[in-house]
Write an enzyme that holds these catalytic residues in place. Structure first.
Site, mmCIF file in Angstrom:
data_model
loop_
_atom_site.group_PDB
_atom_site.id
_atom_site.type_symbol
_atom_site.label_atom_id
_atom_site.label_comp_id
_atom_site.label_asym_id
_atom_site.label_seq_id
_atom_site.Cartn_x
_atom_site.Cartn_y
_atom_site.Cartn_z
ATOM 1 C CG HIS A 115 -1.775 -1.223 1.330
ATOM 2 N ND1 HIS A 115 -2.488 -1.751 0.294
ATOM 3 C CD2 HIS A 115 -1.959 -2.052 2.396
ATOM 4 C CE1 HIS A 115 -3.095 -2.862 0.711
ATOM 5 N NE2 HIS A 115 -2.773 -3.065 1.976
ATOM 6 C CD GLU A 140 -8.072 -5.590 -1.322
ATOM 7 O OE1 GLU A 140 -8.860 -6.469 -1.709
ATOM 8 O OE2 GLU A 140 -7.401 -5.702 -0.270
#
Length: 255
Positions: A115, A140
């Site tokens: 991320h 995500e």
């Protein structure tokens, strides 16, 4: 068949961690593909629970592949022989080669990795071209773009969210390229060769933003992402005849 939310509710194997929104969105996006012999790649394995659940969800999947940089993932074992785990930095040549050795292309790719914006961007640029026509690439936890711990921040121009918004702008490049060079817009994210590939092929069909989630759909064929021909039909134009006049000019113009 059980929904993805139901599969999560009854799961008792390896641990998986997903937000409620993701499960709903994935069911909406993927339910029509559940019986396909799909090739599935998830970046980020952790405990391996999501791979077990995806294997149940896609009962006819050709392969379920996970990649994680954590060497502890090498101890994971799965009863389903379709599940493969590559332990390496997903953006390294070694991982790319190992993933391609399992399948040269994938139908669904989910990035649930570090991320960190630079990693998210690098993974997309590497693996979106390996997505099959009509495939989905999903990143995500884009809320991490706003965390200093991940090298982001609301004022940071180099976040993954800003990168994907840049791709939205590139989808409309034909309408603004006379005012700004595409390199000036996208150069901070994409090198010259990568930018040329995106501009020449126009493979992006759509980009959808949700809370912490972005879904990029690859077009079924190169160029399908373009606006296409203008279609003007009908004969009665009592309010505004501009479209009729335009149709006449278009029909008289040499092809």
């Amino acid at each position: 068949m059980l929904s993805l939310r139901e599969l999560y509710a009854q799961h008792g194997g390896k641990v998986s961690d997903k937000w409620t929104l993701y499960l709903r969105v994935y069911d909406e996006l993927l339910s029509s593909r559940r019986t396909d012999p799909c090739r599935f790649l998830e970046i980020g394995v952790q405990n391996g629970g999501s791979l077990e659940i995806w294997a149940k969800y896609f009962e006819n999947a050709a392969c379920i592949v996970g990649c994680d940089i954590d060497p502890r993932c090498s101890v994971l074992r799965f009863d389903d022989s379709r599940i493969n785990v590559v332990v390496a930095d997903v953006n390294s040549p070694e991982a790319i080669a190992d993933i391609a050795a399992i399948s040269e292309t994938y139908d669904i790719i989910i990035d649930d990795g570090s991320h960190v914006p630079r990693d998210v961007i690098a993974s997309f640029l590497e693996f979106f071209p390996r997505l099959s026509p009509g495939g989905l690439y999903i990143a995500e936890d884009l809320h991490c773009d706003y965390f200093a711990s991940h090298g982001g921040g609301i004022r940071d121009p180099d976040t993954a969210t800003n990168f994907f918004f840049c791709l939205v702008q590139l989808m409309g490049v034909a309408h603004w390229q006379n005012d700004l060079a595409p390199e000036a817009l996208a150069g901070r994210f994409i090198d010259e060769d990568q930018l040329a590939w995106f501009l020449q092929n126009q493979w992006i069909e759509s980009i959808t933003f949700l809370d912490s989630l972005v879904v990029v759909r690859r077009a079924l064929a190169a160029g399908n992402g373009r606006l296409g021909d203008r279609i003007i039909v009908g004969e009665v134009a009592d309010v505004n005849a501009d479209a009729v006049a335009l149709r006449q000019r278009m029909s008289s113009s040499p092809r």
